[in-house]
Enzyme design. Structure first.
Site, PDB file in Angstrom:
ATOM      1  N   GLU A  36      -8.194  -5.183 -10.101  1.00 19.71           N
ATOM      2  CA  GLU A  36      -8.958  -4.568  -9.002  1.00 19.71           C
ATOM      3  C   GLU A  36      -9.337  -3.145  -9.395  1.00 19.71           C
ATOM      4  OE1 GLU A  36      -6.582  -3.953  -5.445  1.00 19.71           O
ATOM      5  OE2 GLU A  36      -4.823  -3.471  -6.644  1.00 19.71           O
ATOM      6  N   LYS A  71       0.857  -1.195   0.000  1.00 19.58           N
ATOM      7  CA  LYS A  71       0.000   0.000   0.000  1.00 19.58           C
ATOM      8  C   LYS A  71       0.890   1.241   0.000  1.00 19.58           C
ATOM      9  CE  LYS A  71      -4.566   1.199   1.856  1.00 19.58           C
ATOM     10  NZ  LYS A  71      -5.197   1.391   0.561  1.00 19.58           N
ATOM     11  N   LEU A 131      -3.966  -5.346  -4.193  1.00 23.01           N
ATOM     12  CA  LEU A 131      -3.856  -5.157  -2.753  1.00 23.01           C
ATOM     13  C   LEU A 131      -4.819  -6.153  -2.112  1.00 23.01           C
ATOM     14  CD1 LEU A 131      -2.693  -3.228  -0.478  1.00 23.01           C
ATOM     15  CD2 LEU A 131      -4.986  -2.257  -0.463  1.00 23.01           C
TER      16      LEU A 131
HETATM   17  N1  PDD Z   1      -8.083   1.901  -0.719  1.00 20.25           N
HETATM   18  N2  PDD Z   1      -7.300  -2.039  -3.797  1.00 20.25           N
HETATM   19  C1  PDD Z   1      -6.767  -0.809  -3.794  1.00 20.25           C
HETATM   20  C2  PDD Z   1      -5.879  -0.412  -4.918  1.00 20.25           C
HETATM   21  C3  PDD Z   1      -7.040   0.077  -2.731  1.00 20.25           C
HETATM   22  O1  PDD Z   1      -6.487   1.297  -2.722  1.00 20.25           O
HETATM   23  C4  PDD Z   1      -7.907  -0.335  -1.690  1.00 20.25           C
HETATM   24  C5  PDD Z   1      -8.227   0.548  -0.521  1.00 20.25           C
HETATM   25  C6  PDD Z   1      -8.456  -1.637  -1.747  1.00 20.25           C
HETATM   26  C7  PDD Z   1      -9.348  -2.171  -0.666  1.00 20.25           C
HETATM   27  O2  PDD Z   1      -8.605  -2.450   0.496  1.00 20.25           O
HETATM   28  P1  PDD Z   1      -9.256  -2.366   1.952  1.00 20.25           P
HETATM   29  O3  PDD Z   1     -10.435  -3.261   1.956  1.00 20.25           O
HETATM   30  O4  PDD Z   1      -8.180  -2.831   2.854  1.00 20.25           O
HETATM   31  O5  PDD Z   1      -9.636  -0.919   2.164  1.00 20.25           O
HETATM   32  C8  PDD Z   1      -8.114  -2.459  -2.806  1.00 20.25           C
HETATM   33  C9  PDD Z   1      -8.170   2.839   0.365  1.00 20.25           C
HETATM   34  C10 PDD Z   1      -9.451   2.800   1.105  1.00 20.25           C
HETATM   35  C11 PDD Z   1      -7.800   4.228  -0.138  1.00 20.25           C
HETATM   36  O6  PDD Z   1      -6.833   4.303  -0.883  1.00 20.25           O
HETATM   37  O7  PDD Z   1      -8.430   5.215   0.244  1.00 20.25           O
END
Ligand code: PDD
Length: 289
Positions: free
Chosen positions: A178, A146, A202
């Site tokens: 995704e 991330k 991710l």
């Molecule tokens: N984004 N894939 C990507 C590329 C993401 O940036 C995110 C989350 C997810 C989902 O992951 P999670 O369920 O752990 O939030 C998948 C966050 C919320 C953001 O960038 O604001």
């Protein structure tokens, strides 16, 4: 007065200066997390904090705090800022050093910040579903980290916004990976499909929570790549993410999914996900009826 966390202590936002040679600012050399808060309580905090540390370690930054002490300070910040419904944003950069691509030697101290943000509930599209577009996935090959480097995600999301869509669903060639900030799922003949958790996506915490809900409740899931064609012909498509929760997709590139309404199983999964939130954070005054 805006209060924030800086290097795991709470300060007034205005009293903190971020250096122009912070490597996060100059290179995007750092990692972040977004954790949801419901009823003033963190949802899946430990999972997010562990992923934060894992992301940092993958780019060879050592997080100088333990999960427990970070969580304690974040809870204090939530209390101080009287946050009930919203998010906590966390960010860690390699630190401040004269501009040079290579890691500073000797290493500098990482810079850690966190702040809270209110988020309104209920989110209307969760009932009605959202429209999406598809875009080529032009990101690097470590999408499991991330990282602060979000340019491809930003460009993809802007393309979605420019076409009045909620999300851009990315694909490498024909394979769906995704969303720009969410994971993508499809349902065909009662079976759920989502991309396996490897370097191309991710591994969303929401994704992981939903996988364990599916396991417990008997939904059949295959963590298997699928194509754009499979997806547009699916019975149901939905997105998952910290702010997105479980979001029905009703259109992809102006093509209707199913009959164009949020799918039955997606709605069931939304309810199960809400129950999971309520287990951790108490009753939510929203429903999907
Ligand atoms: N984004 N894939 C990507 C590329 C993401 O940036 C995110 C989350 C997810 C989902 O992951 P999670 O369920 O752990 O939030 C998948 C966050 C919320 C953001 O960038 O604001």
């Amino acid at each position: 007065m805006d209060m924030i966390i800086y290097n795991n202590s709470i300060f007034e936002r205005d009293s903190i200066n971020i250096d122009l040679e912070d490597r996060g600012y100059q290179f995007g050399d750092g990692v972040y997390e977004v954790i949801r808060v419901y009823n003033g309580k963190l949802f899946t905090a430990e999972e997010h904090l562990k992923r934060f540390i894992k992301s940092a370690n993958e780019i060879k930054i050592n997080v100088p705090y333990q999960v427990g002490e970070m969580q304690e300070k974040i809870n204090e910040l939530i209390h101080t800022t009287s946050l009930s419904t919203g998010i906590v944003y966390l960010q860690l950069t390699r630190g401040v050093s004269k501009r040079n691509h290579a890691f500073p030697s000797p290493p500098c101290e990482p810079v850690y910040i966190a702040y809270t943000k209110e988020l309104a509930l209920p989110i209307v599209p969760m009932k009605s579903g959202v429209t999406t577009i598809t875009v080529e996935d032009i990101r690097w090959l470590r999408c499991d980290i991330k990282s602060l480097n979000l340019l491809p995600n930003i460009l993809a999301k802007q393309e979605a916004v420019d076409s009045n869509s909620f999300e851009a669903i990315q694909h490498r060639g024909t394979i769906v990976t995704e969303g720009s900030s969410s994971n993508v799922w499809m349902i065909k003949n009662q079976v759920l499909y989502t991309h396996p958790a490897n370097h191309y996506i991710l591994n969303g915490i929401t994704r992981q929570v939903l996988l364990s809900i599916c396991k417990k409740t008997g939904f059949v899931v295959e963590e298997k790549p699928f194509t754009i064609e499979d997806m547009v012909k699916a019975d149901e498509v939905f997105l998952t993410g910290t702010t997105t929760e479980v979001m029905p997709v009703i259109q992809i590139n102006k093509q209707r999914i199913g009959n164009g309404d949020p799918g039955t199983l997606t709605r069931q999964l939304q309810q199960l996900f809400t129950s999971e939130i309520e287990k951790q954070c108490g009753n939510l005054s929203k429903s999907f009826d």
